[in-house]
Design a protein around this motif. Structure first.
Motif, mmCIF file in Angstrom:
data_model
loop_
_atom_site.group_PDB
_atom_site.id
_atom_site.type_symbol
_atom_site.label_atom_id
_atom_site.label_comp_id
_atom_site.label_asym_id
_atom_site.label_seq_id
_atom_site.Cartn_x
_atom_site.Cartn_y
_atom_site.Cartn_z
ATOM 1 N N THR A 133 0.845 -1.184 0.000
ATOM 2 C CA THR A 133 0.000 0.000 0.000
ATOM 3 C C THR A 133 0.886 1.243 0.000
ATOM 4 O OG1 THR A 133 -1.986 0.979 1.003
ATOM 5 C CG2 THR A 133 -0.260 0.271 2.531
ATOM 6 N N HIS A 134 0.242 2.396 -0.191
ATOM 7 C CA HIS A 134 0.964 3.670 -0.065
ATOM 8 C C HIS A 134 0.884 4.114 1.385
ATOM 9 C CE1 HIS A 134 -0.030 3.517 -4.380
ATOM 10 N NE2 HIS A 134 1.104 4.177 -4.522
ATOM 11 N N PHE A 135 1.975 4.608 1.911
ATOM 12 C CA PHE A 135 2.068 4.859 3.344
ATOM 13 C C PHE A 135 2.745 6.206 3.570
ATOM 14 C CE2 PHE A 135 3.636 4.313 7.623
ATOM 15 C CZ PHE A 135 2.824 3.361 8.234
ATOM 16 N N ALA B 241 4.950 1.825 0.445
ATOM 17 C CA ALA B 241 5.547 2.745 -0.517
ATOM 18 C C ALA B 241 5.627 4.149 0.053
ATOM 19 C CB ALA B 241 4.729 2.760 -1.797
ATOM 20 N N HIS B 242 6.756 4.773 -0.175
ATOM 21 C CA HIS B 242 7.053 6.184 0.109
ATOM 22 C C HIS B 242 7.559 6.451 1.528
ATOM 23 C CE1 HIS B 242 5.667 6.934 -3.846
ATOM 24 N NE2 HIS B 242 4.454 6.506 -3.586
ATOM 25 N N CYS B 243 6.681 6.415 2.535
ATOM 26 C CA CYS B 243 7.134 6.656 3.918
ATOM 27 C C CYS B 243 7.994 7.917 4.012
ATOM 28 C CB CYS B 243 7.929 5.455 4.434
ATOM 29 S SG CYS B 243 6.985 3.933 4.463
ATOM 30 N N THR C 179 10.362 2.284 -8.830
ATOM 31 C CA THR C 179 10.200 3.269 -9.903
ATOM 32 C C THR C 179 8.918 4.061 -9.705
ATOM 33 O OG1 THR C 179 8.997 1.658 -11.231
ATOM 34 C CG2 THR C 179 11.360 1.878 -11.672
ATOM 35 N N ASP C 180 7.879 3.398 -9.172
ATOM 36 C CA ASP C 180 6.521 3.953 -9.079
ATOM 37 C C ASP C 180 5.922 4.138 -10.476
ATOM 38 O OD1 ASP C 180 4.309 4.638 -7.659
ATOM 39 O OD2 ASP C 180 4.984 6.608 -7.036
ATOM 40 N N SER C 181 6.674 3.884 -11.503
ATOM 41 C CA SER C 181 6.201 3.994 -12.886
ATOM 42 C C SER C 181 5.587 5.361 -13.164
ATOM 43 C CB SER C 181 5.234 2.863 -13.210
ATOM 44 O OG SER C 181 4.975 2.822 -14.582
HETATM 45 FE FE FE Z 1 2.653 4.472 -6.136
#
Ligand code: FE
Ligand code: GUN
Length: 450
Positions: A236-238, A276-278, A329-331
């Motif tokens: 998930t995105h976090f 993802a991200h954090c 990459t997150d594309s």
């Molecule tokens: Fe993403």
């Protein structure tokens, strides 16, 4: 008879986050897709070391083998929108750019034609393993998994869950439909490989897009699926951006701004969680994700282009605390299709972090950055026993990199007298897909021009 591949030449891999090994005269033996020997020196090998059917590759001087790149966060349906919407804040970027593109994946013919190129493009760049978000569409998700399976990419594939806060044309009908389709995709993906004696290359991953787009009922149901199945990964995105954190806090006031508490309460945080991200993390949240053994997918290109300005994840602090970190990459979230660009941006982001922290969080070294793109990512995906470097016993996922002295590629030309380390650094900092001679996943050649 076993299939045997032998590579002789320069072999480069990470042993841990700080140790890069460059073996400039090595012999690497692959038997049925698995690394069965890594000799540091080729000179002292008897000439009858290999079976007569062995296929022997001698790398020219200045070519080298590296482990395949591990992309821990990749939205496959965003491949055709990479680079669009730079500078938009995350929720606006989703509404204006992303959702209209992802909606097109309702059409299986469109999904097939785009995903063929998507998977091929990532393989071509040396991404041998990717953790993919599909769109929310069931058929499109199955198609993506089938294409990874057929082309031989190691992958996690997840049907994106999103049953609220999106336009009608893309939002799922209800939590129960979303859950049913998720289970169907999990089963379908697990049924792709008929060989039960071997670990499957393509695996399912539970993929709530982020808390904003999921009702509590949906998050609860996904947590129950995870609880019943101790092999399932989760992504998930976090804590990606302030706008997203504020909206999440408004929707879930009971967690008082802690996404760690939010996702944990729904049973979505464990050692197989890929967050993802954090970028904006309290010490409390760092401590929680560390004790739950979650991994971080650091996506520095996305963090500095879409999403909300200039966000710099505290990667040094994650590493200091022993939190697993890989690169993504997150594309579409940014403009990268390859890991070389992500590695370069990770170094830039870490320089920014060093300044922002007044020297406390030292920038990433070259060695550490390469580790994050390979072995670090493998750890985030719980695949470090299988891939990430060339340790004997692991599976052979690799990129054969070729280099030139002239202008045939963008890479800084190599020159007489360059050490392997110097050529390697030129490739990482300035190379591109033109330097990819061959790509292997579990010993199978999956891309390359040679
Ligand atoms: Fe993403
Ligand atoms: N948060 C929710 N969905 C997305 C997405 O597609 N990309 C990024 N970067 N963040 C998200």
């Amino acid at each position: 008879m076993a299939s045997v591949l032998v590579f002789q030449g320069t072999v480069i891999h990470s042993i841990d986050s700080e140790t890069l090994k460059i073996l400039d005269n090595a012999t690497l033996v692959v038997t049925d897709g698995r690394i069965t020997a890594l000799h540091k020196s080729t000179n002292d090998l008897p000439s009858d070391s290999f079976p007569p059917n062995a296929s022997i590759h001698r790398l020219p001087p200045h070519d080298f083998l590296i482990p395949g790149f591990v992309d821990t966060h990749n939205h496959a349906p965003q491949w055709p929108m990479r680079g669009l919407g730079q500078g938009l804040h995350i929720l606006d970027w989703l509404n204006e750019i992303t959702f209209p593109v992802e909606a097109r994946f309702a059409d299986p013919a469109y999904a097939t034609s785009i995903y063929e190129h998507t998977v091929e493009d990532f393989l071509r760049q040396g991404i041998t393993t990717a953790s993919y978000y599909s769109s929310r569409h069931r058929e499109g998700t199955k198609i993506l998994a089938e294409i990874c399976h057929r082309k031989g990419q190691r992958a996690f594939v997840g049907k994106c869950n999103m049953d609220r806060n999106a336009p009608d044309y893309i939002q799922e009908e209800s939590a129960s439909v979303s859950l049913r389709e998720t289970e169907e995709c999990i089963q379908h993906i697990r049924g792709l490989s008929k060989n039960d004696h071997q670990e499957h290359l393509v695996k399912p991953v539970v993929t709530p897009r982020f808390a904003i787009s999921c009702t509590p009922e949906l998050l609860q149901g996904l947590g129950e699926i995870v609880k019943r199945d101790d092999a399932l990964a989760i992504q998930t995105h976090f804590n990606e951006a302030q706008q997203e954190i504020d909206a999440t806090t408004e929707l879930f006031p009971q967690f008082a701004g802690s996404e760690a508490d939010l996702y944990e309460s729904y049973g979505l945080l464990n050692a197989r969680s890929i967050l993802a991200h954090c970028t904006i993390m309290t010490d409390y949240e760092k401590e929680r994700i560390h004790s739950l053994d979650c991994g971080v997918a650091h996506c520095p290109i996305a963090n500095m282009t879409v999403g909300g300005g200039f966000m710099v994840a505290p990667v040094r602090d994650f590493l200091r605390r022993g939190i697993k970190v890989g690169l993504g990459t997150d594309s579409g979230g940014g403009w990268a299709s390859g890991m070389l660009a992500v590695m370069r941006q990770a170094m830039i982001a870490s320089n920014a972090r060093e300044v922002l922290s007044e020297g406390k969080d030292k920038a990433l070294s070259f060695e550490e950055t390469f580790y994050l793109a390979t072995l670090g990512g493998a750890k985030v995906l719980c695949l470090e026993d299988r891939i990430g470097n060339f340790q004997v016993g692991k599976e052979f996922d690799a990129v054969w990199v070729t280099t030139t002295t002239g202008l045939q590629s963008a890479m800084t030309p190599r020159e007489d007298g360059d050490s392997p380390r110097r050529v390697f650094e030129k490739y990482i900092m300035t190379g591109d897909d033109r330097n990819v001679a061959q790509v292997y996943v579990r010993g199978r050649k999956v891309a390359g021009t040679r």
